[in-house]
Motif scaffolding. Structure first.
Motif, short mmCIF file in Angstrom:
data_model
loop_
_atom_site.label_atom_id
_atom_site.label_comp_id
_atom_site.label_asym_id
_atom_site.label_seq_id
_atom_site.Cartn_x
_atom_site.Cartn_y
_atom_site.Cartn_z
N ALA A 41 1.54 -1.13 -0.11
CA ALA A 41 0.36 -0.18 -0.25
C ALA A 41 0.64 1.33 0.17
CB ALA A 41 -1.65 0.20 0.89
N VAL A 42 2.31 1.43 0.47
CA VAL A 42 2.96 2.44 1.03
C VAL A 42 3.48 2.46 -1.06
CG1 VAL A 42 5.16 3.10 1.96
CG2 VAL A 42 3.37 2.32 2.64
N GLN A 43 4.00 1.53 -1.61
CA GLN A 43 4.46 2.07 -2.55
C GLN A 43 3.74 2.32 -4.07
OE1 GLN A 43 5.49 -2.68 -3.50
NE2 GLN A 43 7.63 -2.26 -2.56
N ILE A 44 2.16 1.67 -3.81
CA ILE A 44 0.94 1.88 -4.78
C ILE A 44 1.21 3.50 -3.34
CG2 ILE A 44 -1.37 2.19 -5.02
CD1 ILE A 44 -0.83 -1.08 -4.06
N ASN A 45 0.77 3.74 -3.07
CA ASN A 45 0.50 5.29 -2.34
C ASN A 45 1.64 6.42 -3.19
OD1 ASN A 45 -0.73 7.22 -1.27
ND2 ASN A 45 0.08 7.69 0.34
N SER A 46 2.91 5.52 -3.06
CA SER A 46 3.95 6.59 -3.62
C SER A 46 3.87 6.53 -5.00
CB SER A 46 5.14 6.26 -3.24
OG SER A 46 5.95 4.90 -4.17
N GLU A 47 3.41 6.12 -5.62
CA GLU A 47 3.18 5.56 -7.29
C GLU A 47 1.91 6.60 -7.90
OE1 GLU A 47 2.54 1.55 -8.94
OE2 GLU A 47 5.00 1.49 -8.13
N ILE A 48 1.03 6.50 -7.13
CA ILE A 48 0.26 7.08 -7.06
C ILE A 48 0.38 8.60 -7.50
CG2 ILE A 48 -2.38 8.20 -6.55
CD1 ILE A 48 -2.81 5.39 -6.48
N LYS A 49 0.81 9.27 -5.76
CA LYS A 49 0.86 10.18 -5.44
C LYS A 49 2.39 10.98 -6.57
CE LYS A 49 2.91 13.42 -2.11
NZ LYS A 49 3.41 13.40 -0.56
N LYS A 50 3.34 9.91 -7.61
CA LYS A 50 4.19 10.77 -7.90
C LYS A 50 3.78 10.93 -9.17
CE LYS A 50 7.64 9.39 -10.46
NZ LYS A 50 8.75 8.41 -11.01
N GLU A 51 2.47 10.39 -9.88
CA GLU A 51 2.10 10.44 -10.55
C GLU A 51 0.51 11.51 -10.47
OE1 GLU A 51 -1.88 7.92 -13.09
OE2 GLU A 51 0.23 6.59 -12.96
N LEU A 52 0.14 11.18 -9.99
CA LEU A 52 -0.42 13.00 -9.43
C LEU A 52 -0.15 14.14 -9.84
CD1 LEU A 52 -3.48 14.25 -9.02
CD2 LEU A 52 -2.82 14.20 -6.11
N LEU A 53 1.13 14.01 -8.81
CA LEU A 53 2.22 15.61 -9.05
C LEU A 53 2.78 15.84 -10.16
CD1 LEU A 53 4.17 15.42 -5.43
CD2 LEU A 53 2.03 16.86 -6.11
N GLU A 54 2.92 15.29 -11.12
CA GLU A 54 3.16 15.08 -12.36
C GLU A 54 2.58 15.46 -13.08
OE1 GLU A 54 4.98 11.31 -13.84
OE2 GLU A 54 6.96 11.43 -12.82
N LYS A 55 0.82 15.22 -13.35
CA LYS A 55 -0.10 15.70 -13.91
C LYS A 55 -0.27 17.15 -13.64
CE LYS A 55 -2.24 11.40 -15.65
NZ LYS A 55 -1.39 11.69 -16.71
N LEU A 56 -0.13 17.37 -12.27
CA LEU A 56 -1.02 18.38 -11.68
C LEU A 56 0.34 19.73 -12.10
CD1 LEU A 56 -1.68 17.99 -7.51
CD2 LEU A 56 -3.28 18.44 -10.35
N GLU A 57 1.59 19.44 -12.33
CA GLU A 57 2.81 20.43 -12.95
C GLU A 57 1.93 20.62 -14.79
OE1 GLU A 57 6.39 22.55 -11.66
OE2 GLU A 57 5.56 21.08 -10.69
N GLU A 58 2.13 19.39 -14.92
CA GLU A 58 1.70 19.90 -16.24
C GLU A 58 0.22 21.59 -16.49
OE1 GLU A 58 -0.21 16.81 -18.46
OE2 GLU A 58 1.42 15.42 -18.27
N PHE A 59 -0.39 21.46 -15.88
CA PHE A 59 -1.11 22.72 -15.69
C PHE A 59 -0.35 23.94 -14.56
CE2 PHE A 59 -3.86 18.90 -15.87
CZ PHE A 59 -4.17 19.45 -17.55
N ALA A 60 0.52 23.60 -13.90
CA ALA A 60 0.65 24.79 -12.97
C ALA A 60 1.17 25.84 -14.04
CB ALA A 60 1.66 24.62 -12.28
N THR A 61 0.77 27.00 -12.64
CA THR A 61 0.95 28.81 -13.84
C THR A 61 1.79 29.59 -12.67
OG1 THR A 61 -1.28 29.62 -12.79
CG2 THR A 61 -1.38 28.39 -15.05
N TYR A 62 2.64 30.19 -12.88
CA TYR A 62 3.83 30.91 -11.54
C TYR A 62 3.25 32.65 -11.63
CZ TYR A 62 5.59 25.91 -11.72
OH TYR A 62 5.90 24.77 -11.78
N SER A 63 2.75 32.24 -10.70
CA SER A 63 2.60 34.14 -11.11
C SER A 63 3.40 34.93 -9.11
CB SER A 63 1.51 34.22 -10.11
OG SER A 63 1.11 35.28 -10.38
#
Length: 110
Positions: A41-63
């Motif tokens: 479960a810890v491994q799965i959680n880290s995989e999901i978190k990494k994938e989520l952060l990568e996807k959210l980074e695509e939409f990041a806007t810096y101001s």
């Protein structure tokens, strides 16, 4: 584990009761079985978190302004998708019950 695996997972989204005898039949030790599933479960959680952060980074806007907060609809949709997924422990338990987790006891192997 990728997003398609998560979508197609049959892991429950809410809490379910599992037969203890079914859960520990592989190890004959409930504590060892829980420990193995917890580590997965810890491994799965880290995989999901990494994938989520990568996807959210695509939409990041810096101001430069702290006052401006942008609502990005794509970012919100991605977040909602991940919120609706089964929890990592549910995914790990499903993998354990379907014998998809490789494990070995190094004490017994020695």
């Amino acid at each position: 584990m990728n997003m398609n695996d998560l979508k197609n997972s049959k892991a429950p989204v809410s809490t379910v009761t599992i037969n203890r005898n079914e859960f520990d039949k592989e190890t004959n030790n409930i504590y060892e079985a829980i420990s193995i599933a917890a580590k997965r479960a810890v491994q799965i959680n880290s995989e999901i978190k990494k994938e989520l952060l990568e996807k959210l980074e695509e939409f990041a806007t810096y101001s430069d302004s702290l006052e401006e907060v942008f609502e990005n609809k794509e970012q919100i949709e991605v977040s909602k998708f991940y919120e609706k997924l089964p929890k990592p422990h549910a995914l790990a338990v499903e993998e354990w019950l379907n014998e998809k987790i490789y494990h070995r006891n190094t004490d017994k192997d020695a």
